[in-house]
Design an enzyme around this catalytic site. Structure first.
Site, mmCIF file in Angstrom:
data_model
loop_
_atom_site.group_PDB
_atom_site.id
_atom_site.type_symbol
_atom_site.label_atom_id
_atom_site.label_comp_id
_atom_site.label_asym_id
_atom_site.label_seq_id
_atom_site.Cartn_x
_atom_site.Cartn_y
_atom_site.Cartn_z
ATOM 1 N NE ARG A 37 46.773 19.871 24.371
ATOM 2 C CZ ARG A 37 46.752 18.602 24.020
ATOM 3 N NH1 ARG A 37 46.010 18.196 22.990
ATOM 4 N NH2 ARG A 37 47.446 17.692 24.680
ATOM 5 C CD GLU A 43 52.783 17.896 21.495
ATOM 6 O OE1 GLU A 43 52.293 18.306 22.572
ATOM 7 O OE2 GLU A 43 52.244 18.064 20.389
ATOM 8 N N GLY A 136 40.336 10.197 25.912
ATOM 9 C CA GLY A 136 41.653 9.547 25.781
ATOM 10 C C GLY A 136 42.212 9.608 24.373
ATOM 11 C CB SER A 140 43.154 18.431 26.370
ATOM 12 O OG SER A 140 44.525 18.479 26.273
ATOM 13 C CB SER A 141 38.812 14.137 26.948
ATOM 14 O OG SER A 141 39.753 13.151 27.313
ATOM 15 C CG ASP A 186 46.988 19.357 27.934
ATOM 16 O OD1 ASP A 186 47.693 19.861 27.046
ATOM 17 O OD2 ASP A 186 47.089 18.177 28.304
HETATM 18 C C1 GLA Z 1 50.163 15.891 27.514
HETATM 19 C C2 GLA Z 1 50.308 16.753 28.765
HETATM 20 C C3 GLA Z 1 50.790 18.159 28.405
HETATM 21 C C4 GLA Z 1 52.037 18.123 27.512
HETATM 22 C C5 GLA Z 1 51.819 17.148 26.352
HETATM 23 C C6 GLA Z 1 53.062 16.971 25.524
HETATM 24 O O1 GLA Z 1 49.137 16.378 26.722
HETATM 25 O O2 GLA Z 1 49.083 16.851 29.428
HETATM 26 O O3 GLA Z 1 51.037 18.907 29.577
HETATM 27 O O4 GLA Z 1 53.163 17.780 28.258
HETATM 28 O O5 GLA Z 1 51.382 15.869 26.782
HETATM 29 O O6 GLA Z 1 53.411 18.156 24.905
#
Ligand code: GLA
Length: 419
Positions: A37, A43, A136, A140-141, A186
């Protein structure tokens, strides 16, 4: 130029090929894929019960595999960049046996999801993972792997099909087996993403509203800084704790319930850092609701302005940006046709997301590339870039890379199990 996004069919072909090479025998009976994503705005608000506005990406993790007749999980990753060994086996959990995290780290996501799966007993299985989500890189891998594995398990032994509970189980896996106390964003968007739409998620009620985002003249450009700072590990839980402390001081169950008036009233009881963290969250939650409205109206200028405000707040109040991300955002904002740009995800490296007019894409990429990326960091300072915070780079792989992306569908079963 931008990275061409590899079609899902190609990634599945690769996974199938590896599966047949390693495990021999019949082709895999199940194939699934789950997306990474990008978060457009909102954020560090998800674990404060706030709003987020992510979209699912065309970058996906594919899992292919088959049941076996024993109680063993055999899993292999076709992603060469992960730590060895790339093939792992472990026994299924039982009443007496809980799967605990260990080495290699990539296998912990699989173990975590198997442990938190909502319909045991599972059969043993063998499976191969292949992914186009940069590992990484802040896209969101890990959530895409968790959701893909969960969906694969649903084919082997179906649960009740509750999608929210599925996202929560995957989030639990990340908490217990990857040690990251992440929010729900995510995993949620990897499950529920909708092609042509961003998803406004209310992280308190866990309701999601799709917001159309498919205008042909508009582009969502992701720029991967290819930077990872070692700070990231400890900083995320620290931020989360600071928010909880701030909420407790304000006598709220979460910062979602706090207003700026509440915060100002309690100003003298809070230290400066806690005040700044809480201020970012309270304002960002409100900003995200406004941004979703602006997107619905097609007010891209307004949306872009809110993106930049979000970035500045993450840089100055929440302190999760880094010099490279700040440079990427500034460079993007210098290009005509760019509406807005900001860091995306947890921070301390990873990616920026930029909303721009389609005709400005090449210009934006060329402009960002023209910065002196591939020189030593110290030389960059000498070249006149302002150093905004100390650099603690674990890994720096030169120039940024680009993805031109479109909002994509959430998790999919590519080949269902035959019953
Ligand atoms: C990471 C976490 C999410 C979110 C973001 C910041 O991606 O996995 O849950 O907290 O940081 O928005």
């Amino acid at each position: 130029m931008a990275h061409a996004v590899m079609p899902v069919s190609e990634i599945a072909d690769k996974a199938r090929h590896v599966y047949e090479q390693v495990f021999g025998g019949n082709p895999p009976e199940v194939e699934v894929c789950a997306p990474g994503r990008v978060n457009l705005i909102g954020e560090h608000t998800d674990y404060n019960d706030g709003f987020v506005l992510p979209m699912a990406l065309p970058l996906v993790t594919v899992v292919v595999g088959s049941r076996t007749s024993d109680q063993v999980v055999n899993i292999l990753t076709a992603n060469e960049e992960v730590e060895e060994p790339r093939k792992v086996d472990f026994n299924l959990p039982t009443d007496e046996l809980t799967l605990s995290p260990g080495q290699p780290k990539w296998a912990n996501y699989v173990k975590g999801v198997v442990q938190h799966y909502r319909a045991h007993p599972l059969p043993g299985f063998r499976a191969v993972i292949a992914s186009s989500v940069p590992l990484g890189g802040g896209l969101s891998s890990s959530a895409s792997l968790e959701v893909a594995i969960y969906t694969f398990l649903q084919q082997l032994n179906p649960d009740d099909g509750d999608k929210v509970a599925k996202a929560v189980a995957c989030q639990q896996a990340e908490h217990t087996h990857a040690g990251v106390p992440c929010g729900i964003m995510d995993q949620f968007v990897s499950v529920m993403g909708k092609a042509g739409h961003a998803l406004l998620i209310d992280c308190r009620s866990l309701e999601a509203t799709p917001v159309p985002l498919s205008e042909p003249g508009l582009v969502i450009l992701i720029t991967n800084s290819n930077v990872k700072h070692s700070l990231s590990g400890s900083e995320y839980p620290t931020r989360r704790r600071q928010c909880e402390e701030a909420a407790a001081m304000l006598r709220k169950s979460s910062l979602r319930d706090a207003t700026m008036a509440d915060l100002e009233e309690a100003r003298s009881q809070l230290d400066d850092v806690t005040y700044c963290r809480a201020r970012h969250v309270i304002e960002e939650i409100e900003r995200t609701a406004r941004a979703a409205e602006a997107l619905r109206r097609g007010s891209y200028k307004e949306f872009g302005k809110l993106m930049v405000e979000s970035h500045n707040s993450l840089r100055d109040l929440y302190e999760v940006s880094c010099r490279e991300l700040d440079e990427l955002v500034s460079a993007a904002m210098e290009v005509d046709g760019v509406f807005g740009s900001r860091m995306t995800g947890g921070g301390f490296g990873g990616c920026t997301v930029t909303l721009l007019q389609a005709h400005a894409t090449d210009k934006a990429i060329l402009h960002i590339q023209s910065l002196p990326w591939d020189v030593e960091r110290d030389e960059i300072c000498m070249n006149g870039f302002q150093q905004t915070q100390s650099v603690n780079t674990e890994q720096y792989s030169g120039t940024p890379t680009f993805y031109v992306t479109t909002p994509s569908e959430g998790v999919r079963v590519l080949k269902p199990v035959m019953t």
